[in-house]
Enzyme design. Sequence first.
Site, PDB file in Angstrom:
ATOM      1  NE  ARG A  46      -3.364   0.054   2.909  1.00 37.84           N
ATOM      2  CZ  ARG A  46      -4.630   0.507   2.898  1.00 37.84           C
ATOM      3  NH1 ARG A  46      -5.566  -0.173   2.278  1.00 37.84           N
ATOM      4  NH2 ARG A  46      -4.940   1.614   3.521  1.00 37.84           N
ATOM      5  NE  ARG A  57      -1.989  15.317  -8.652  1.00 39.30           N
ATOM      6  CZ  ARG A  57      -2.774  14.679  -9.520  1.00 39.30           C
ATOM      7  NH1 ARG A  57      -2.286  14.227 -10.679  1.00 39.30           N
ATOM      8  NH2 ARG A  57      -4.049  14.482  -9.272  1.00 39.30           N
ATOM      9  CG  HIS A  60       0.849  15.540 -13.601  1.00 43.49           C
ATOM     10  ND1 HIS A  60       0.010  14.838 -12.760  1.00 43.49           N
ATOM     11  CD2 HIS A  60       0.628  15.033 -14.838  1.00 43.49           C
ATOM     12  CE1 HIS A  60      -0.681  13.957 -13.474  1.00 43.49           C
ATOM     13  NE2 HIS A  60      -0.320  14.060 -14.735  1.00 43.49           N
ATOM     14  CB  SER A  88       7.795  -0.918   9.292  1.00 44.19           C
ATOM     15  OG  SER A  88       8.304  -1.236   8.002  1.00 44.19           O
ATOM     16  CB  SER A 150      -5.351   1.637   7.298  1.00 45.48           C
ATOM     17  OG  SER A 150      -5.511   0.345   6.774  1.00 45.48           O
ATOM     18  CD  GLU A 153      -0.668   1.342   4.595  1.00 42.96           C
ATOM     19  OE1 GLU A 153      -1.887   1.073   4.496  1.00 42.96           O
ATOM     20  OE2 GLU A 153       0.141   0.608   5.206  1.00 42.96           O
ATOM     21  CG  ASP A 161      -2.011  14.731  -2.946  1.00 38.34           C
ATOM     22  OD1 ASP A 161      -1.238  14.523  -3.906  1.00 38.34           O
ATOM     23  OD2 ASP A 161      -3.099  14.138  -2.833  1.00 38.34           O
TER      24      ASP A 161
HETATM   25  O1  LIG Z   1       0.881  -3.136   2.222  1.00 36.37           O
HETATM   26  C1  LIG Z   1       1.217  -2.860   3.351  1.00 36.37           C
HETATM   27  C2  LIG Z   1       0.449  -3.397   4.526  1.00 36.37           C
HETATM   28  O2  LIG Z   1      -0.860  -3.732   4.140  1.00 36.37           O
HETATM   29  C3  LIG Z   1       0.474  -2.575   5.826  1.00 36.37           C
HETATM   30  O3  LIG Z   1      -0.689  -1.814   6.058  1.00 36.37           O
HETATM   31  C4  LIG Z   1       2.473  -2.053   3.558  1.00 36.37           C
HETATM   32  O4  LIG Z   1       2.378  -0.846   2.860  1.00 36.37           O
HETATM   33  C5  LIG Z   1       3.686  -2.870   3.056  1.00 36.37           C
HETATM   34  O5  LIG Z   1       3.770  -4.047   3.783  1.00 36.37           O
HETATM   35  C6  LIG Z   1       4.972  -2.068   3.192  1.00 36.37           C
HETATM   36  O6  LIG Z   1       5.234  -1.805   4.554  1.00 36.37           O
HETATM   37  P1  LIG Z   1       5.979  -0.516   5.031  1.00 36.37           P
HETATM   38  O7  LIG Z   1       7.285  -0.472   4.267  1.00 36.37           O
HETATM   39  O8  LIG Z   1       6.169  -0.708   6.494  1.00 36.37           O
HETATM   40  O9  LIG Z   1       5.110   0.668   4.707  1.00 36.37           O
END
Ligand SMILES: O=C([C@H](O)CO)[C@H](O)[C@H](O)COP(=O)(O)O
Length: 186
Positions: A46, A57, A60, A88, A150, A153, A161
């Site tokens: 994610r 962007r 852009h 993490s 979540s 992210e 943005d």
């Molecule tokens: O996809 C992910 C997971 O669902 C956690 O919410 C993370 O973005 C993915 O595991 C990468 O981890 P990080 O490098 O710690 O963002």
Amino acid sequence: MAEEKILQMILKELEEKSSRIRGEQIRDAVREIQTGKRIFVAGVGRSGFVARAFSNRLMHLGLTVYVAGDATTPKIGEGDLFFVISGSGETDSLKAMAEKAKQCKARLGLLTIFKESCLGRKADVVIEIPGATPKSTLDQKETSIQPMGSAFEQLAWIVCDTLILGLMECMQCTAEKMFERHANLE
Ligand SMILES: O=C([C@H](O)CO)[C@H](O)[C@H](O)COP(=O)(O)O
């Protein structure tokens, strides 16, 4: 619980966490992106989707930007910025890429929950986003009503943005000029 109530709870959570993100860290990152020769972005899962949206962007804006690992991405070098999004700060592939980027004398930018993570300790510029993730073994005081990373992210997307708006101002770039660069093969 009603879904509309859940939506409001998520927005409230993001509002509270965003109020603790430090403006000077965002401004430092804007400067770093502006002075970078080329920008290479990376993230996994994610966080990787956020990195890709950010790269769109930056393109852009007229900057030279690549997504690490893509077939058309060249080698990184001195004066480039490697910009990583990792809640993490401990994702193995990103740690390896960051190590390589540093060996090649690129600068390292990081959006993360943990400044004291492995990636955080290597980074030249860090934006800390309050959040929680089961992927870190570091002491976590922060909680979230949402699963896994979540909240991080979602906030990472909004912070990216925010960086774009900061860059638009510094580069005196308008939304109209940006749209002229938008893909015509879609
Ligand atoms: O996809 C992910 C997971 O669902 C956690 O919410 C993370 O973005 C993915 O595991 C990468 O981890 P990080 O490098 O710690 O963002």
